[in-house]
Write a protein that holds these residues in place. Structure first.
Motif, PDB file in Angstrom:
ATOM      1  N   ALA A  47     -72.426  46.368 -94.731  1.00  0.00           N
ATOM      2  CA  ALA A  47     -73.363  45.892 -95.748  1.00  0.00           C
ATOM      3  C   ALA A  47     -72.814  44.645 -96.431  1.00  0.00           C
ATOM      4  O   ALA A  47     -71.630  44.582 -96.779  1.00  0.00           O
ATOM      5  CB  ALA A  47     -73.610  46.985 -96.784  1.00  0.00           C
ATOM      6  N   ILE A  68     -75.071  43.158 -98.963  1.00  0.00           N
ATOM      7  CA  ILE A  68     -75.565  43.675-100.250  1.00  0.00           C
ATOM      8  C   ILE A  68     -75.488  45.192-100.124  1.00  0.00           C
ATOM      9  O   ILE A  68     -76.032  45.769 -99.180  1.00  0.00           O
ATOM     10  CB  ILE A  68     -77.026  43.251-100.524  1.00  0.00           C
ATOM     11  CG1 ILE A  68     -77.159  41.722-100.562  1.00  0.00           C
ATOM     12  CG2 ILE A  68     -77.539  43.882-101.833  1.00  0.00           C
ATOM     13  CD1 ILE A  68     -76.488  41.022-101.716  1.00  0.00           C
ATOM     14  N   LYS A  69     -74.802  45.833-101.050  1.00  0.00           N
ATOM     15  CA  LYS A  69     -74.453  47.247-100.881  1.00  0.00           C
ATOM     16  C   LYS A  69     -75.536  48.195-101.379  1.00  0.00           C
ATOM     17  O   LYS A  69     -76.141  47.960-102.436  1.00  0.00           O
ATOM     18  CB  LYS A  69     -73.165  47.565-101.662  1.00  0.00           C
ATOM     19  CG  LYS A  69     -71.991  46.641-101.388  1.00  0.00           C
ATOM     20  CD  LYS A  69     -71.475  46.762 -99.974  1.00  0.00           C
ATOM     21  CE  LYS A  69     -70.286  45.833 -99.745  1.00  0.00           C
ATOM     22  NZ  LYS A  69     -69.810  45.887 -98.341  1.00  0.00           N
ATOM     23  N   TYR A  70     -75.714  49.229-100.614  1.00  0.00           N
ATOM     24  CA  TYR A  70     -76.526  50.395-101.032  1.00  0.00           C
ATOM     25  C   TYR A  70     -75.576  51.332-101.763  1.00  0.00           C
ATOM     26  O   TYR A  70     -74.633  51.858-101.188  1.00  0.00           O
ATOM     27  CB  TYR A  70     -77.112  51.020 -99.770  1.00  0.00           C
ATOM     28  CG  TYR A  70     -77.361  52.517 -99.774  1.00  0.00           C
ATOM     29  CD1 TYR A  70     -78.217  53.115-100.704  1.00  0.00           C
ATOM     30  CD2 TYR A  70     -76.763  53.333 -98.809  1.00  0.00           C
ATOM     31  CE1 TYR A  70     -78.452  54.488-100.671  1.00  0.00           C
ATOM     32  CE2 TYR A  70     -77.005  54.703 -98.771  1.00  0.00           C
ATOM     33  CZ  TYR A  70     -77.848  55.277 -99.704  1.00  0.00           C
ATOM     34  OH  TYR A  70     -78.077  56.618 -99.663  1.00  0.00           O
ATOM     35  N   TRP A  71     -75.786  51.513-103.051  1.00  0.00           N
ATOM     36  CA  TRP A  71     -74.902  52.403-103.813  1.00  0.00           C
ATOM     37  C   TRP A  71     -75.731  53.020-104.932  1.00  0.00           C
ATOM     38  O   TRP A  71     -75.997  52.370-105.930  1.00  0.00           O
ATOM     39  CB  TRP A  71     -73.684  51.632-104.361  1.00  0.00           C
ATOM     40  CG  TRP A  71     -72.530  52.524-104.720  1.00  0.00           C
ATOM     41  CD1 TRP A  71     -71.952  52.658-105.956  1.00  0.00           C
ATOM     42  CD2 TRP A  71     -71.807  53.404-103.839  1.00  0.00           C
ATOM     43  NE1 TRP A  71     -70.921  53.555-105.895  1.00  0.00           N
ATOM     44  CE2 TRP A  71     -70.812  54.035-104.605  1.00  0.00           C
ATOM     45  CE3 TRP A  71     -71.905  53.736-102.489  1.00  0.00           C
ATOM     46  CZ2 TRP A  71     -69.919  54.975-104.071  1.00  0.00           C
ATOM     47  CZ3 TRP A  71     -71.021  54.651-101.951  1.00  0.00           C
ATOM     48  CH2 TRP A  71     -70.055  55.254-102.738  1.00  0.00           C
ATOM     49  N   SER A 101     -80.699  46.821 -99.567  1.00  0.00           N
ATOM     50  CA  SER A 101     -79.398  46.410 -99.042  1.00  0.00           C
ATOM     51  C   SER A 101     -79.609  45.630 -97.748  1.00  0.00           C
ATOM     52  O   SER A 101     -80.659  45.749 -97.106  1.00  0.00           O
ATOM     53  CB  SER A 101     -78.516  47.635 -98.787  1.00  0.00           C
ATOM     54  OG  SER A 101     -79.141  48.524 -97.879  1.00  0.00           O
ATOM     55  N   SER A 129     -78.043  59.769 -92.612  1.00  0.00           N
ATOM     56  CA  SER A 129     -77.023  59.070 -93.392  1.00  0.00           C
ATOM     57  C   SER A 129     -77.596  57.715 -93.758  1.00  0.00           C
ATOM     58  O   SER A 129     -77.772  56.864 -92.883  1.00  0.00           O
ATOM     59  CB  SER A 129     -75.763  58.905 -92.532  1.00  0.00           C
ATOM     60  OG  SER A 129     -74.917  57.946 -93.102  1.00  0.00           O
ATOM     61  N   GLY A 130     -77.901  57.521 -95.026  1.00  0.00           N
ATOM     62  CA  GLY A 130     -78.654  56.342 -95.488  1.00  0.00           C
ATOM     63  C   GLY A 130     -78.372  55.056 -94.728  1.00  0.00           C
ATOM     64  O   GLY A 130     -79.264  54.497 -94.071  1.00  0.00           O
ATOM     65  N   SER A 131     -77.142  54.583 -94.788  1.00  0.00           N
ATOM     66  CA  SER A 131     -76.836  53.262 -94.239  1.00  0.00           C
ATOM     67  C   SER A 131     -77.027  53.212 -92.719  1.00  0.00           C
ATOM     68  O   SER A 131     -77.120  52.124 -92.142  1.00  0.00           O
ATOM     69  CB  SER A 131     -75.417  52.847 -94.606  1.00  0.00           C
ATOM     70  OG  SER A 131     -74.488  53.793 -94.110  1.00  0.00           O
ATOM     71  N   ARG A 143     -79.784  51.085 -90.885  1.00  0.00           N
ATOM     72  CA  ARG A 143     -79.681  49.641 -90.641  1.00  0.00           C
ATOM     73  C   ARG A 143     -79.064  49.322 -89.293  1.00  0.00           C
ATOM     74  O   ARG A 143     -79.067  48.156 -88.872  1.00  0.00           O
ATOM     75  CB  ARG A 143     -78.879  48.972 -91.776  1.00  0.00           C
ATOM     76  CG  ARG A 143     -79.531  49.076 -93.163  1.00  0.00           C
ATOM     77  CD  ARG A 143     -78.712  48.273 -94.179  1.00  0.00           C
ATOM     78  NE  ARG A 143     -77.320  48.630 -94.043  1.00  0.00           N
ATOM     79  CZ  ARG A 143     -76.545  49.123 -95.018  1.00  0.00           C
ATOM     80  NH1 ARG A 143     -77.016  49.275 -96.238  1.00  0.00           N
ATOM     81  NH2 ARG A 143     -75.293  49.424 -94.779  1.00  0.00           N
ATOM     82  N   SER A 197     -68.739  59.279 -99.914  1.00  0.00           N
ATOM     83  CA  SER A 197     -69.875  58.422-100.300  1.00  0.00           C
ATOM     84  C   SER A 197     -70.953  59.255-100.975  1.00  0.00           C
ATOM     85  O   SER A 197     -71.585  58.807-101.936  1.00  0.00           O
ATOM     86  CB  SER A 197     -70.481  57.735 -99.081  1.00  0.00           C
ATOM     87  OG  SER A 197     -69.665  56.704 -98.643  1.00  0.00           O
ATOM     88  N   HIS A 246     -72.428  58.208-104.525  1.00  0.00           N
ATOM     89  CA  HIS A 246     -73.844  57.927-104.828  1.00  0.00           C
ATOM     90  C   HIS A 246     -74.279  58.777-106.030  1.00  0.00           C
ATOM     91  O   HIS A 246     -74.969  58.293-106.927  1.00  0.00           O
ATOM     92  CB  HIS A 246     -74.738  58.292-103.640  1.00  0.00           C
ATOM     93  CG  HIS A 246     -74.686  57.321-102.500  1.00  0.00           C
ATOM     94  ND1 HIS A 246     -75.181  56.044-102.587  1.00  0.00           N
ATOM     95  CD2 HIS A 246     -74.208  57.434-101.241  1.00  0.00           C
ATOM     96  CE1 HIS A 246     -75.013  55.426-101.422  1.00  0.00           C
ATOM     97  NE2 HIS A 246     -74.422  56.246-100.589  1.00  0.00           N
ATOM     98  N   LEU A 305     -69.002  46.901-106.006  1.00  0.00           N
ATOM     99  CA  LEU A 305     -69.049  48.280-105.494  1.00  0.00           C
ATOM    100  C   LEU A 305     -67.852  49.077-106.014  1.00  0.00           C
ATOM    101  O   LEU A 305     -68.001  50.191-106.522  1.00  0.00           O
ATOM    102  CB  LEU A 305     -69.049  48.244-103.948  1.00  0.00           C
ATOM    103  CG  LEU A 305     -68.873  49.571-103.231  1.00  0.00           C
ATOM    104  CD1 LEU A 305     -70.102  50.456-103.420  1.00  0.00           C
ATOM    105  CD2 LEU A 305     -68.623  49.347-101.723  1.00  0.00           C
ATOM    106  N   ASP A 333     -66.211  48.414 -97.650  1.00  0.00           N
ATOM    107  CA  ASP A 333     -67.181  49.479 -97.867  1.00  0.00           C
ATOM    108  C   ASP A 333     -66.514  50.509 -98.771  1.00  0.00           C
ATOM    109  O   ASP A 333     -65.586  50.161 -99.499  1.00  0.00           O
ATOM    110  CB  ASP A 333     -67.833  50.000 -96.578  1.00  0.00           C
ATOM    111  CG  ASP A 333     -66.842  50.411 -95.537  1.00  0.00           C
ATOM    112  OD1 ASP A 333     -65.717  50.731 -95.927  1.00  0.00           O
ATOM    113  OD2 ASP A 333     -67.207  50.425 -94.350  1.00  0.00           O
ATOM    114  N   ALA A 334     -66.993  51.737 -98.775  1.00  0.00           N
ATOM    115  CA  ALA A 334     -66.475  52.678 -99.772  1.00  0.00           C
ATOM    116  C   ALA A 334     -65.124  53.234 -99.324  1.00  0.00           C
ATOM    117  O   ALA A 334     -64.983  54.415 -99.015  1.00  0.00           O
ATOM    118  CB  ALA A 334     -67.491  53.784 -99.989  1.00  0.00           C
TER     119      ALA A 334
END
Ligand code: PMV
Length: 362
Positions: free
Chosen positions: A29, A31-34, A46, A167-169, A172, A225, A229, A275, A316-317
């Motif tokens: 990512a 732009i991060k999805y958080w 994101s 799993s959200g990300s 993409r 993660s 979140h 993040l 990332d995380a």
């Protein structure tokens, strides 16, 4: 959105036993999805680069069994050729939640054989590649059995939607070069439910971009993660953060379209640090960065000042650092990594990756 009770096999005309094989990559990512709500819906849009070398191969085999009354899916599971009861249970649980979408899964004996191109313990996100590979296998299976996902756009959208639930990300990872997930007025057709292709927006420079992943630590993360979140819900900076992500997306899209490397670099580095700042001001607070991560970021900024080379970091995380740079300077940057950054990596471990073409059916 995709519940479909009509996807049931006709037992008088059963399908032949067969298999499906997909290779699907990880993504990073920019732009991060958080922060999320509901069933894995993002609090802000994101945008990611799709990677190539860090990927999962997954083979889904199926044999018809005439048993519509079974309680759930029947799944054998092998990870790197070995049984793995923990992964097996997670996969089976996920597949069972998908029965309203794919009711025919109960009519099949399923076997999944899967493996990653990188060690599972490398501390890099394996869920994006694994879950996207699974989503692609399931959509191929549906299409093979029912012919319902013939149009590439329908196929990708459903695969992305499914991957998001796992799993959200991961939603993409379905698209070549770049993907955007989350509703934004900036991109027509964008949605919180699935990602959309963003590769066509990229200036040529970004289609030949590298992402070398510097493995600072392979230890399991102290805070997952999922927990991270959840902590955004009470984070006092949550609302301004979501607004900031939207504004940065706007600026990033401009940089990606025009090939503006300094603008791109500033945004991605700011996103990475934001993040981790959000983690540091969660309640309870936590830090995933390690001394090696900080040393690498510092050296990257110094190298940039000294050489003028457009090399940027993102995170990332976790503690590992992703180095983003154009293909035109790959040799110089590899020397820099070798001489200055490898000493900060666990056993000198670096995964050389790049922006790629997206998943492929094999
Ligand atoms: O997809 P999840 O739930 O593992 O969350 C991923 C979060 C980040 O990797 C930190 C950011 C992102 O957008 O991928």
């Amino acid at each position: 959105m995709y519940d479909n009770p009509r996807l049931i096999l006709d037992s008088s005309n059963p399908p032949e036993a067969d298999n499906i094989l997909w290779r699907s990559p990880s993504n990073i990512a920019l732009i991060k999805y958080w922060g999320k709500y509901g069933n894995q819906l993002p609090r802000n849009p994101s945008l990611s680069f799709t990677l190539s070398a860090a990927c999962t191969d997954m083979e889904l085999s199926y044999i018809f069994r005439d048993d519509t009354h079974s309680a759930g899916v029947n799944l054998d599971f092998f990870f790197h050729e070995a049984e793995n009861p923990a992964f097996q249970a997670k996969m089976a649980e996920f597949l069972n939640t998908l029965l309203p979408v794919f009711p025919f899964l109960k009519q099949l004996d399923l076997t999944i054989r899967t493996g990653n191109s990188f060690p599972h313990s490398a501390g890099i996100a394996s869920s994006a590649s694994a879950i996207s590979a699974l989503a692609l296998c399931l959509c191929s299976l549906e299409d093979r059995l029912f012919g319902t996902l013939q149009a590439a756009e329908d196929f990708e959208r459903k695969a992305s939607w499914l991957a998001r639930l796992g799993s959200g990300s991961a939603c993409r990872s379905i698209f070549s070069h770049a993907a955007l997930w989350g509703e934004t007025g900036l991109i027509q057709g964008s949605s919180n439910e699935y990602a959309v292709a963003a590769g066509d927006l990229l200036h040529e420079t970004f289609k030949d971009f590298h992402d070398d992943i510097l493995i600072v630590s392979t230890d399991e993360k102290a805070v997952s993660s999922r927990a991270g979140h959840a902590l955004m819900e009470d984070n006092p900076y949550a609302a301004p953060r979501y607004a900031q992500a939207k504004a940065r997306l706007d600026a990033l899209l401009n940089a990606l379209e025009s090939g503006d490397l300094p603008a791109f670099g500033k945004i991605v580095e700011d996103e990475a640090l934001t993040l981790h700042a959000l983690m540091m001001c969660s309640n309870p607070s936590y830090v995933l960065l390690q001394p090696g991560s900080l040393a690498i970021m510092e050296k990257v900024r110094r190298y940039r000042t000294d050489t003028g080379n457009p090399v940027y970091f993102t995170l990332d995380a976790g503690p590992n650092v992703h180095l983003l740079y154009p293909g035109s300077i790959v040799h110089e940057v590899r020397d820099f990594i070798e001489q200055q950054l490898k000493p900060h990596c666990e056993d000198g471990y670096v995964i050389q990756d790049w922006v790629g073409e997206g998943p492929e059916e094999m």
